[in-house]
Write an enzyme that holds these catalytic residues in place. Structure first.
Site, short mmCIF file in Angstrom:
data_model
loop_
_atom_site.label_atom_id
_atom_site.label_comp_id
_atom_site.label_asym_id
_atom_site.label_seq_id
_atom_site.Cartn_x
_atom_site.Cartn_y
_atom_site.Cartn_z
N ASP A 60 0.87 -1.22 0.06
CA ASP A 60 -0.06 0.03 0.19
C ASP A 60 0.86 1.39 0.05
O ASP A 60 0.24 2.40 0.09
CB ASP A 60 -0.90 -0.13 1.14
CG ASP A 60 -2.31 -0.84 0.98
OD1 ASP A 60 -3.16 -0.66 0.08
OD2 ASP A 60 -2.11 -1.79 1.75
N GLU A 65 0.00 9.39 0.80
CA GLU A 65 -0.39 10.62 1.71
C GLU A 65 -0.48 10.09 3.37
O GLU A 65 -0.46 11.07 4.03
CB GLU A 65 -1.74 10.96 1.29
CG GLU A 65 -2.66 11.81 2.12
CD GLU A 65 -3.73 12.03 1.68
OE1 GLU A 65 -3.92 13.09 1.41
OE2 GLU A 65 -4.78 11.07 1.42
N ASP A 66 -0.62 8.98 3.42
CA ASP A 66 -0.91 8.57 4.97
C ASP A 66 0.38 8.71 5.78
O ASP A 66 0.01 8.48 6.92
CB ASP A 66 -1.57 7.04 4.64
CG ASP A 66 -3.08 6.86 4.15
OD1 ASP A 66 -3.51 7.90 4.40
OD2 ASP A 66 -3.14 6.14 3.28
N ARG A 85 1.08 -1.59 7.11
CA ARG A 85 1.64 -0.24 6.63
C ARG A 85 2.67 0.37 7.62
O ARG A 85 3.19 1.44 7.08
CB ARG A 85 0.34 0.52 6.36
CG ARG A 85 -0.46 0.09 5.07
CD ARG A 85 -1.43 1.05 4.58
NE ARG A 85 -0.52 2.15 3.93
CZ ARG A 85 -1.18 3.21 3.49
NH1 ARG A 85 -2.41 3.27 3.63
NH2 ARG A 85 -0.27 4.14 2.70
N HIS A 161 -10.97 6.97 5.62
CA HIS A 161 -10.50 8.14 6.11
C HIS A 161 -11.19 9.03 5.95
O HIS A 161 -12.24 9.20 5.17
CB HIS A 161 -9.23 8.47 5.34
CG HIS A 161 -8.17 7.31 5.46
ND1 HIS A 161 -7.64 6.72 4.23
CD2 HIS A 161 -7.34 6.91 6.60
CE1 HIS A 161 -6.52 5.81 4.83
NE2 HIS A 161 -6.41 5.97 6.16
N CYS A 248 -4.72 10.46 -1.74
CA CYS A 248 -3.72 9.37 -1.31
C CYS A 248 -2.43 9.19 -1.96
O CYS A 248 -1.53 8.70 -1.40
CB CYS A 248 -4.60 8.00 -1.17
SG CYS A 248 -6.22 8.08 -0.90
C1 CIR Z 1 -5.24 1.15 2.94
O1 CIR Z 1 -6.22 0.37 3.10
O2 CIR Z 1 -4.64 1.84 3.59
C2 CIR Z 1 -5.09 1.41 1.32
N1 CIR Z 1 -5.59 0.35 0.62
C3 CIR Z 1 -5.67 2.50 0.77
C4 CIR Z 1 -5.32 4.00 1.39
C5 CIR Z 1 -5.96 4.99 1.10
N2 CIR Z 1 -5.46 6.12 1.69
C6 CIR Z 1 -6.10 7.25 1.68
O3 CIR Z 1 -7.30 7.42 1.59
N3 CIR Z 1 -5.43 8.39 2.22
#
Ligand code: CIR
Length: 253
Positions: A60, A65-66, A85, A161, A248
């Site tokens: 991922d 962004e996360d 993650r 999110h 993201c």
């Molecule tokens: C997750 O579930 O962490 C990833 N598959 C998707 C993350 C999406 N990120 C975001 O909305 N900032």
């Protein structure tokens, strides 16, 4: 105005990314094409884009962004709530050192993913979600306060999110969907309501007067165009399959 963006290429392992979307596995080659087009669009909006190489250990990790919140005064490295993650943050401080003198960290047991954080001027709305716990949000608030910013907590009910369901388009314009439409926390904004059948399009990004809108959501696109923004339609179908959206895929600052 933003000057820079950082993105991370998806690795082949992305097909094993976390998902609840039920849209099937992403097609890697197509994801790569879409990612390149996304980068080109950010450049078209005037950004200098640093493209990080893929990391196959973290399926991922293209959802960069996360892992950090980048403000004008400091960078804050998060602590992702998703177990698979957590290791994504290891490589980030080195990348950010070129851009930031002040780098702060969220520590366990606090967890936070920056997809849960929406910047509105000097105020940061922080979603309390399955990924962002109260400890993480409190740490983030304390750090933001130290740098003269404010924070507002938003408890989430359904979406992954905060920015899955709400996007700030500057000029007091807020794109809202589902559980956020009636929220008293967003009363003061000019709310642009995203219809339920286009809920995915609630995740758009404002970049220097342009708004990136996902492909296939004509009603939302039209409303945003009518507000006077330059709309850039970007196809991110393969990232949608992993619950990811336009915001993201980059850090913008
Ligand atoms: C997750 O579930 O962490 C990833 N598959 C998707 C993350 C999406 N990120 C975001 O909305 N900032």
């Amino acid at each position: 105005m933003f000057k820079n963006a950082i993105v991370k290429k998806p690795g082949e392992s992305m097909i094993y990314g976390i998902t609840t979307a039920n849209l099937g596995q992403p097609v890697y080659e197509l994801a790569i094409k879409q990612h390149k087009n996304y980068v080109d669009t950010l450049k078209k909006c005037g950004l200098e884009v640093e493209v990080l190489e893929a990391d196959e250990n973290y399926p991922d990790s293209c959802f960069i962004e996360d892992v950090a919140l980048l403000t004008k005064r400091c960078a804050i490295i998060t602590n992702p709530g998703a177990e698979s993650r957590k290791g994504e943050i290891k490589s980030i401080p080195d990348v950010l050192k070129k851009y930031y003198e002040n780098i702060e960290y969220i520590k366990s047991p606090g967890t936070i993913e920056a997809g849960d954080i929406m910047m509105v001027g000097d105020t940061f709305y922080i979603g309390l979600s399955n990924r962002t716990n109260l400890d993480g949000a409190n740490q983030m608030k304390e750090i933001l306060r130290k740098y003269g910013y404010d924070a507002v907590f938003v408890p989430l009910k359904e979406v992954l999110h905060l920015k899955t369901g709400v996007s700030y388009l500057e000029n007091n314009n807020l794109l809202v969907s589902g559980e956020f439409i009636e929220s008293p926390l967003f009363e003061g904004f000019n709310k642009i309501i995203v219809p339920q059948d286009e809920a995915y399009a609630a995740n758009c990004i404002w970049v220097n007067g342009h708004v990136l809108v996902p492909e296939g959501f004509s009603k939302t696109k039209e409303v945003i165009e009518n507000l006077g923004y330059i709309v850039e339609v970007v196809d991110v179908s393969e990232f949608r399959k992993l619950d990811g959206g336009l915001s993201c895929l980059s850090l913008r600052f």
